[in-house]
Design a protein around this motif. Structure first.
Motif, short mmCIF file in Angstrom:
data_model
loop_
_atom_site.label_atom_id
_atom_site.label_comp_id
_atom_site.label_asym_id
_atom_site.label_seq_id
_atom_site.Cartn_x
_atom_site.Cartn_y
_atom_site.Cartn_z
N ASN A 115 0.82 -1.22 0.00
CA ASN A 115 0.00 0.00 0.00
C ASN A 115 0.85 1.27 0.00
OD1 ASN A 115 -2.55 -1.35 0.06
ND2 ASN A 115 -2.23 -1.77 2.25
N ASP A 116 1.90 1.25 -0.78
CA ASP A 116 2.76 2.43 -0.91
C ASP A 116 1.94 3.59 -1.50
OD1 ASP A 116 4.76 4.34 -1.96
OD2 ASP A 116 6.20 2.78 -1.41
N PRO A 117 1.95 4.77 -0.89
CA PRO A 117 1.15 5.90 -1.40
C PRO A 117 1.56 6.34 -2.80
CG PRO A 117 2.69 6.62 0.31
CD PRO A 117 2.71 5.14 0.33
N ARG A 118 2.75 5.91 -3.26
CA ARG A 118 3.18 6.27 -4.61
C ARG A 118 2.59 5.35 -5.68
NH1 ARG A 118 9.23 6.76 -2.28
NH2 ARG A 118 8.32 4.99 -1.13
N ILE A 162 17.00 4.49 0.65
CA ILE A 162 16.54 3.60 1.71
C ILE A 162 15.57 4.35 2.62
CG2 ILE A 162 17.26 2.35 3.79
CD1 ILE A 162 19.86 1.64 2.32
N GLU A 163 15.92 5.58 2.95
CA GLU A 163 15.07 6.40 3.82
C GLU A 163 13.71 6.66 3.16
OE1 GLU A 163 15.14 10.79 6.04
OE2 GLU A 163 16.92 10.02 5.02
N GLU A 164 13.68 6.82 1.85
CA GLU A 164 12.43 7.08 1.13
C GLU A 164 11.65 5.81 0.82
OE1 GLU A 164 13.62 9.18 -2.36
OE2 GLU A 164 14.03 11.08 -1.29
N ARG A 198 10.55 0.36 -8.45
CA ARG A 198 10.29 1.34 -9.52
C ARG A 198 8.78 1.54 -9.63
NH1 ARG A 198 14.51 3.04 -12.43
NH2 ARG A 198 16.42 1.77 -12.48
N PHE A 199 8.35 2.79 -9.49
CA PHE A 199 6.93 3.11 -9.45
C PHE A 199 6.40 3.46 -10.84
CE2 PHE A 199 8.63 3.91 -5.26
CZ PHE A 199 7.69 3.30 -4.44
N GLN A 200 5.21 2.96 -11.13
CA GLN A 200 4.60 3.21 -12.43
C GLN A 200 4.39 4.70 -12.66
OE1 GLN A 200 1.05 0.90 -13.17
NE2 GLN A 200 0.33 2.30 -14.75
#
Length: 389
Positions: free
Chosen positions: A40-43, A95-97, A114-116
């Motif tokens: 459930n990553d907000p990105r 890593i922090e992000e 890697r985010f779409q």
């Protein structure tokens, strides 16, 4: 087989552009089926990607370090032949992000998320190697045999090649121009694409009437020129496409029609262009300034060119007051090149309110009709622009 036992099994397609051609080739839409968001990553959805690059520690010493999982303290040593993709400072920030994925199975290596939503493009580039999308020249030969019933044309391009390239630089309503039409593979491909995706692409095929060799299969089959081969292929392939897609919705709307235009001498006699050069003794021979062997369609297309009207617009023929009238694009232009035109006909035509009207200069029943035509149109259809040949 080549003399050196190496077979040349590829050809080249040379491409160029003038100005900004929609930024180049379109490429192919990326497949996002592998993207998901289990944490459930907000990105949004993401996939895992390699966190190393093909550089050795000697080549990139600042990227050769041990990576540590901050939650477990697990240390992942660098690969001396393939170091981490980022320097320590950048890696720490990622890593922090939450951009670095440390697997629960510590025998596996960390990966990058890697985010779409952060992709630079939703398309993969078109490869210079088209063998996975384009057939060989044997496909082209087979297609010619199926459509024209024999080996009518040598060295034709595969339809699949044009079907691959056209969508890369054109939208589905563009005009495709082929200056070296040959057997009209490009026209075949355009119609096939339109049948598949409902597009409204159009084509212009240019081909010199190059004579076929009298010993060739084409000549024996009745084709005198290469241009004739192309025209027949367009006719047959268009019909074949419709038959093969008969059960597809909207196939009855597929436009497989085309017009054949040929370069010729002017429709007009010399007097039309150089009236001052005509001697008085020859005036009666110049009453009609149009060449005797020209048809109404010949004259119409000259008018379309003179007025800058699209040559692809629909043309309909009607009989008005016993005269043949050609209407272009419904009422954009009305042309009548018959003779003995009288005022009754002019009034009936003017009642149709065409945007433009054109007549043969020598086609009027009398000089008075020719003089009165402008007044009739000014009264009944003031919007009409009038021209005579």
């Amino acid at each position: 087989m080549a003399d050196n036992n190496v077979s040349t099994d590829h050809d080249y397609v040379v491409t160029y552009q003038k100005g900004n051609l929609y930024g180049g080739f379109t490429g192919y839409s990326k497949d996002f089926k592998r993207y998901s968001n289990p944490d459930n990553d907000p990105r949004g959805p993401w996939i895992l990607d390699n966190l190393t690059v093909g550089m050795s520690a000697a080549m990139r010493p600042n990227q050769a370090y041990d990576l540590v999982n901050p939650k477990t303290g697990k240390k992942y040593p660098f690969n001396p032949n393939r170091v981490w993709a980022f320097i320590p400072q950048t890696m720490a920030r990622m890593i922090e992000e939450g951009r670095i994925f440390f697997p629960d199975d510590e025998t596996k290596r960390p990966m990058q998320k890697r985010f779409q939503t952060e992709l630079k493009s939703n398309y993969n580039p078109l490869s210079t190697l088209l063998f996975d999308k384009v057939g060989l020249n044997t496909e082209a030969t087979r297609t010619i045999q199926e459509v024209l019933g024999g080996n009518i044309f040598d060295y034709s391009k595969p339809v699949s090649l044009l079907k691959t390239l056209i969508p890369q630089v054109c939208n589905n309503s563009d005009l495709v121009l082929d200056f070296f039409s040959g057997s009209a593979t490009t026209a075949h491909a355009v119609m096939q694409l339109n049948a598949e995706d409902g597009g409204k692409r159009k084509f212009i095929m240019v081909q010199l009437p190059e004579a076929c060799d009298e010993k060739s299969e084409a000549y024996k089959a009745g084709y005198q020129t290469i241009a004739e081969i192309g025209k027949e292929r367009i006719r047959r392939s268009g019909n074949k496409i419709k038959v093969e897609n008969a059960d597809k919705e909207g196939i009855d709307q597929l436009d497989i029609g085309f017009r054949v235009l040929k370069i010729d001498s002017s429709n007009m006699k010399d007097v039309y262009y150089t009236p001052d050069a005509v001697q008085q003794a020859h005036l009666f021979d110049q009453v009609d300034n149009i060449r005797e062997d020209r048809t109404a369609e010949d004259l119409l297309f000259q008018v379309l060119l003179d007025w800058g009207v699209d040559l692809m617009l629909p043309i309909a023929q009607e009989i008005i007051a016993g005269k043949t009238v050609l209407f272009v694009d419904d009422n954009a232009l009305a042309a009548c090149f018959d003779t003995d035109i009288n005022e009754a006909f002019i009034k009936e035509l003017a009642a149709r309110h065409p945007m433009r009207a054109v007549f043969r200069d020598a086609g009027f029943a009398s000089d008075s009709v020719k003089i009165n035509i402008e007044q009739i149109f000014k009264l009944l259809s003031p919007i009409t622009e009038i021209k005579t040949l």
